[in-house]
Design an enzyme around this catalytic site. Structure first.
Site, PDB file in Angstrom:
ATOM      1  CE  LYS A 104       2.621 -10.249  26.909  1.00 21.80           C
ATOM      2  NZ  LYS A 104       1.277 -10.139  27.319  1.00 21.80           N
ATOM      3  CG  ASP A 141      -3.909 -17.879  32.128  1.00 25.34           C
ATOM      4  OD1 ASP A 141      -4.194 -18.544  32.739  1.00 25.34           O
ATOM      5  OD2 ASP A 141      -2.836 -17.752  31.523  1.00 25.34           O
TER       6      ASP A 141
END
Length: 495
Positions: A128, A238
């Site tokens: 990532k 989130d």
């Protein structure tokens, strides 16, 4: 959008990475690294350094600018190459595959480690790369506190590369703590700059599921995961179908952690309710499954006080947590509140007694001439708080008025002094009469001469210069100490 291309990576030499590292080091104090400084940090001659940096600029690893001076700056592609080079040197990865995910603040790619000697299979990882600063997500500096605790007053403080690095370190810390408590999250492997290497999850995002046979299982697991994180003092902020991975066995995994906050955050309850509402609405609209109202988790003050098992937010220093020096027990808080409310009440009683006449004071005297005093109540009421705020406002108002009066008096004194000087200079006759009489006449006000005013202003200016120099030296010393401490902490905690 930044294009991730590693075709040039295998053609770069150690000297190329040396120049890239030199530019990265120079960007700590410069938005644009001068060419002379680049040569000094890389310890190379001008010709060799120019040749290498030209190759890097040709492949868009650095950016050249000649305004306001000649220098270079790293790009996200150059930052990617530095992170990949570190992972390769550590023996963690040998190849990078296709892109498997993209978001508003990061890109995710496949990565492969060295082959196992027994099984002859390369382990599969997820790489990532954080890329904060995209056009669709430029408000991250205001919405998140990445730069709030930054003690460095450097040019890299507002750089998107530096902010991406802080985001990666924060997410790696959250992932490491959650994985240690056996949460369904990827296993963190390593972190370098803005890149995180983690285990690969065999599954697909929840929003890709067009039809789920048993949506109650996944909905129950998602709501249970939200509640479990709250038991450990964390809120995801989130939690939706885009950050949940699922496989054919109805196993649920959670990803994307840099925006997590503490349960003690002033907006923690609001974000918790928003996460729950996202999951409930998703299963209701997409899969026709409605959660009963009595099974919807709720976060309130009672839950925070009684059902929090461990404060992982304090361990990782999540946004909104209370540090060791900021923790106040409820008993201590009540004691302090009672003390201040009692003192305020006593002061208000004294002011009332002083305003009354002497006859009112005689009524409260006993036979021995002593004044009787009643014990003040220590109850936490709204009236006491209002009285406290009223007294604070009065004190501030009085201090402000005193300062204004003092400024006005100083201004009038200076104007009078200058006016007297002008009158003395213009009045030649009076000056001749005063040549032999140096003694001051009684009743004449003493004025400050023009030379004295200049001398005092010059003295004040020197004092201000000394103060600024002292503050600057102290700030540099504190920055150096903080930099050394941060470097030691990072080396102990992460690599």
């Amino acid at each position: 959008m930044v294009k991730f291309d590693i075709a040039v990576f295998k053609f770069l030499t150690a000297d190329h990475f040396r120049v890239l590292t030199a530019i990265e080091m120079g960007m700590k104090n410069h938005e644009l690294v001068p060419t002379a400084l680049l040569e000094a940090i890389a310890q190379m001659k001008r010709g060799n350094c120019y040749k290498l940096v030209t190759d890097l600029h040709k492949h868009k690893l650095v950016v050249h600018n000649s305004i306001p001076y000649d220098g270079y700056t790293l790009t996200f592609r150059g930052y990617d190459y530095l992170a990949l080079n570190t992972f390769v040197k550590r023996g963690l990865i040998v190849a990078v595959g296709r892109q498997i995910g993209i978001g508003k603040e990061s890109d995710v790619f496949e990565a492969f480690g060295p082959k196992d000697e027994v099984t002859d299979i390369s382990p599969k990882y997820a790489l990532k790369l954080h890329r904060l600063g995209r056009t669709s997500f430029r408000t991250v500096k205001n919405k998140r506190d990445y730069l709030k605790k930054n003690k460095y007053n450097t040019a890299s403080k507002g750089n998107w590369l530096y902010v991406s690095r802080l985001s990666a370190l924060k997410e790696f810390g959250f992932m490491k703590v959650l994985h240690s408590k056996e949460f369904p999250v990827p296993q963190p492997v390593d972190v370098c700059r803005h890149a995180i290497l983690m285990s690969f999850l065999n599954g697909f995002p929840l929003y890709h599921a067009k039809r789920i046979r048993k949506p109650a299982i996944l909905c129950n697991k998602a709501l249970t995961l939200i509640t479990k994180m709250a038991h450990y003092g964390l809120i995801h902020c989130d939690f939706n179908e885009f950050n949940l991975m699922v496989n054919d066995d109805y196993d649920l995994f959670l990803i994307d952690f840099p925006q997590m906050i503490s349960i003690s955050h002033q907006q923690g309850i609001e974000y918790f309710d928003r996460d729950v509402k996202c999951i409930v609405n998703y299963f209701k609209t997409k899969h026709d499954f409605e959660v009963p109202p009595n099974e919807v988790p709720v976060l309130d003050d009672t839950f925070i006080k009684t059902q929090v098992l461990d404060h992982l937010d304090n361990v990782i220093e999540a946004s909104g947590y209370y540090g060791k020096n900021e923790q106040l027990h409820e008993h201590d808080f009540n004691t302090l509140h009672a003390f201040f409310s009692s003192t305020i009440k006593v002061e208000s009683d004294n002011t009332v007694d002083n305003e009354d006449g002497d006859g009112d004071g005689d009524e409260n005297e006993n036979e021995n001439g002593e004044i009787e005093s009643e014990d003040s109540d220590a109850e936490n009421t709204d009236d006491d708080e209002k009285e406290e705020w009223r007294l604070k406002k009065l004190r501030k108002k009085e201090e402000f008025q005193k300062k204004q009066k003092l400024k006005k008096a100083i201004k009038e004194h200076k104007e009078n002094a200058l006016r007297d000087l002008e009158e003395n200079n213009t009045d030649d006759n009076n000056s001749k009469d005063m040549e032999h009489g140096d003694e001051e006449q009684p009743g004449v006000a003493h004025t400050i001469s023009d030379a004295e005013i200049r001398r005092r202003l010059k003295k004040k200016e020197k004092q201000e210069i000394r103060k600024t120099r002292y503050k600057k030296a102290k700030k540099i010393n504190d920055n150096n100490k903080a930099r050394r401490q941060l470097k030691a902490d990072l080396s102990n905690d992460f690599w």
